[in-house]
Write a protein that holds these residues in place. Sequence first.
Motif, PDB file in Angstrom:
ATOM      1  N   ALA A  22      47.706  30.100  41.326  1.00  0.00           N
ATOM      2  CA  ALA A  22      46.341  29.578  41.359  1.00  0.00           C
ATOM      3  C   ALA A  22      45.375  30.483  40.604  1.00  0.00           C
ATOM      4  N   VAL A  23      45.507  31.783  40.802  1.00  0.00           N
ATOM      5  CA  VAL A  23      44.575  32.734  40.199  1.00  0.00           C
ATOM      6  C   VAL A  23      44.680  32.733  38.678  1.00  0.00           C
ATOM      7  N   PHE A  24      45.899  32.681  38.151  1.00  0.00           N
ATOM      8  CA  PHE A  24      46.081  32.847  36.709  1.00  0.00           C
ATOM      9  C   PHE A  24      45.991  31.541  35.924  1.00  0.00           C
ATOM     10  N   THR A  25      45.973  30.406  36.599  1.00  0.00           N
ATOM     11  CA  THR A  25      45.898  29.126  35.888  1.00  0.00           C
ATOM     12  C   THR A  25      44.668  29.022  34.989  1.00  0.00           C
ATOM     13  N   PRO A  26      43.440  29.235  35.492  1.00  0.00           N
ATOM     14  CA  PRO A  26      42.288  29.118  34.582  1.00  0.00           C
ATOM     15  C   PRO A  26      42.247  30.206  33.510  1.00  0.00           C
TER      16      PRO A  26
END
Length: 477
Positions: A54-58
Amino acid sequence: MTRRGPIVAGLMLSTALAAMDGTIVATAVPAIVRDLGSFSLFPWVLAAYMLAQAVFTPIYGRLADVYGRKPVLLAGASIFLAGSLLAGVAWSMPALIVARAVQGVGAGAIQPITQTIAGDLYPLARRGRISALLSTVWGVSALLGPALGGLLSEFGLWRWIFLLNLPVGIAALVMITVFLRESVERRPGRLDLLGGALLCAGVVAVMTGLQSSDWRAVLAGLALLAAFLRWERHVPEPVIPPWIWRDRALLGSFLGSAAVGMVLIAPTLYLPVYAQTVLGAGAVAAGAVLAVQSIGWPLAAAGAHRLYMRYGFRDTALAGLALIVVSTVMFALLTPASPLVYAGACAFVNGAGLGLVSVSCLVGAQSMVGWERRGAVTGGVVFFRIAGGAIGTAVFAAVANASLLSSGAVASVDEVGGALDLAAGEAVRAALAAAVHHVFLTMIVVAVLGVLAVLVMPSRRETAEGGGEAGDVVPAD
């Protein structure tokens, strides 16, 4: 097969890897704990993967706009395979948790960048079909994960859950490396390290706080996210550009994707439990009931392009949400006397609604921007879906746990698993039926909120399908 064929095959293999690894570990719990011990730490094997993803997706979505899709996808997939190798040779539970976090860091690139490349390869009229195909791969892989994990664990081969990623992942890397070409106009800029750190810390604090009901952690995470948004307004290359939040169409797509993540997680977690413990179905039949959802999803997603080309993205998403509302009411009407076929019908209608919403929100967001911004908005859509699933997990678990404890049938939620194995477990089964019923009632509220969120989108809007000059993805000659 056209030159697009090998590229799409590589995207499908990459998508399958990331999807399956999110669920495959669940059925391997006994075997892994027997070898590595530390049962109390095992939830972090799942949480570390989800949080890192979740953290690295954007972040990956933004990098893809600056440096191109291909290098970012190859880097993310390589990190994922490195994490898979580490997980396959893990010597302790903490080592496995670290390896899973590394996998999640790599997986954060896979779903958004594969969808972004699909958006680059195909025009708007055909984009829904390829998005539906990748969504189908994701859904089927996520459902096959637990079965494969259980099968390997039963024969004492749980480490192959991770090691099998290596040959499949290498094949995907080869296809993408050989057949995908893109011309990218490199723009000067620096990676926003402080913004990425604030986003990471904020998301981790909020998600872990929700999962553990630690409201101080939630408040601290919200404060960090507020600081992140403030910081992003003052940097030249922000992780999540501020213009995203000012666009009604994009904001509606993000909120609709969050609703998809929340509505998807409830039946995934609780429908098989209800089918087995309340309706008396076997494990295979219970899994088949949930699998029906993965049939409705691609069928609806495959036809979504006809609807949004005629009626627009918002109305197509609202049609999907209408189906979701109907399905949540159907779920809420489940009783211990309901036939198993009825539970499958609930899942099918829910899957059809999710298919319409997911494709219309994704393709709608992509169509509003040019090439140079498509990675950022695709990463945003995927991030909100993952975050919605994580928040939904915490919310629905809180509802179910509160219902179980208020029933008086058990003194603690941990007693439920053991009590269900006893012959005289009718009181617990009744309490569990009530708890899942309350979860389904909560789904109705979430679905209605999703309708209100998508209404933020304008009913009609011109797309921005230009902007291809900065960088075009093309098949290799």
